[in-house]
Design an enzyme around this catalytic site. Structure first.
Site, PDB file in Angstrom:
ATOM      1  N   ASP A 239       0.886  -1.165   0.000  1.00  0.00           N
ATOM      2  CA  ASP A 239       0.000   0.000   0.000  1.00  0.00           C
ATOM      3  C   ASP A 239       0.925   1.215   0.000  1.00  0.00           C
ATOM      4  O   ASP A 239       1.423   1.623   1.046  1.00  0.00           O
ATOM      5  CB  ASP A 239      -0.898  -0.012   1.232  1.00  0.00           C
ATOM      6  CG  ASP A 239      -1.861   1.167   1.257  1.00  0.00           C
ATOM      7  OD1 ASP A 239      -2.326   1.569   0.180  1.00  0.00           O
ATOM      8  OD2 ASP A 239      -2.127   1.684   2.359  1.00  0.00           O
TER       9      ASP A 239
ATOM     10  N   GLU B  38      -1.048  -1.281  -4.861  1.00  0.00           N
ATOM     11  CA  GLU B  38      -2.274  -0.519  -5.097  1.00  0.00           C
ATOM     12  C   GLU B  38      -2.056   0.450  -6.250  1.00  0.00           C
ATOM     13  O   GLU B  38      -1.072   1.191  -6.277  1.00  0.00           O
ATOM     14  CB  GLU B  38      -2.678   0.256  -3.839  1.00  0.00           C
ATOM     15  CG  GLU B  38      -4.005   0.983  -4.027  1.00  0.00           C
ATOM     16  CD  GLU B  38      -4.490   1.619  -2.747  1.00  0.00           C
ATOM     17  OE1 GLU B  38      -5.129   0.908  -1.943  1.00  0.00           O
ATOM     18  OE2 GLU B  38      -4.209   2.806  -2.548  1.00  0.00           O
TER      19      GLU B  38
ATOM     20  N   ASP C 128      -2.868   1.266   6.817  1.00  0.00           N
ATOM     21  CA  ASP C 128      -1.974   0.958   5.686  1.00  0.00           C
ATOM     22  C   ASP C 128      -1.526  -0.504   5.728  1.00  0.00           C
ATOM     23  O   ASP C 128      -1.360  -1.145   4.694  1.00  0.00           O
ATOM     24  CB  ASP C 128      -0.729   1.861   5.721  1.00  0.00           C
ATOM     25  CG  ASP C 128      -1.088   3.321   5.860  1.00  0.00           C
ATOM     26  OD1 ASP C 128      -1.298   3.977   4.837  1.00  0.00           O
ATOM     27  OD2 ASP C 128      -1.152   3.784   7.013  1.00  0.00           O
TER      28      ASP C 128
END
Length: 184
Positions: free
Chosen positions: A7, A68, A141
């Site tokens: 992330d 991501e 996160d």
């Protein structure tokens, strides 16, 4: 299959490693967050992220890396930092010949919770349940990185089948393709 989810973020970069396969129980191998000082220059922060990701790749030896996909936000400065951290993760994986998959936030949410509009608390709760953890990983996160890895484990087989079908339908790089066909 072992997947490392990333992330990306310049201040906090979530990392999670999950073992599993479709239809089998999932197992968390590791979860954490790389942090960089906001007062440092961007280049120095990217070096810290690169070193941290390299260390995780050395330690956990994933089969693939799921990152991501950066999406448009209102704050262009945030988007730039996220995109830069994302590029570092992709570069580290590519150096090792690891496949890299990009997943959108809504794709990850839909895979993990069943809804592409799920909030952070719902994602954290489902990650906790799917990995049989005692509590949701913190900060968010970290949970998001695990969710990315889970999403990739569940979606990779279908993506591979589609890629093979496309290759069979359109052999060779010079084969004509219908207009609008996406090349992966």
């Amino acid at each position: 299959m072992r997947v490392m989810g990333v992330d990306p973020g310049l201040t906090r970069c979530g990392l999670g490693v999950v073992d599993g396969s479709t239809g089998r129980p999932l197992h968390m191998a590791a979860v954490g967050v790389l942090r960089t000082p906001a007062e440092d220059e961007t280049a120095a922060r990217l070096v810290l992220i690169e070193r941290g990701i390299e260390e995780w790749l050395d330690t956990y030896r994933p089969d693939a890396v799921a990152v991501e996909r950066v999406f448009s936000q209102h704050n262009i400065r945030t988007v730039m930092g996220t995109a830069q951290a994302s590029a570092v993760a992709m570069l580290c994986a590519a150096r090792r010949g690891l496949p890299v998959a990009l997943h959108t936030p809504s794709e990850v949410k839909a895979a993990v919770t069943g809804s592409g509009r799920a909030d952070k608390a719902q994602v954290g709760a489902m990650v906790t349940r799917l990995l049989r953890l005692d509590a949701p990983p913190r900060p968010a996160d970290a949970a998001d990185a695990l969710a990315l890895a889970i999403c990739h484990i569940w979606r990779a087989p279908a993506h591979d089948r589609l890629s093979r079908a496309r290759a069979a339908a359109y052999p060779g790089s010079g084969a004509p393709r219908p207009k609008g066909t996406i090349r992966s």
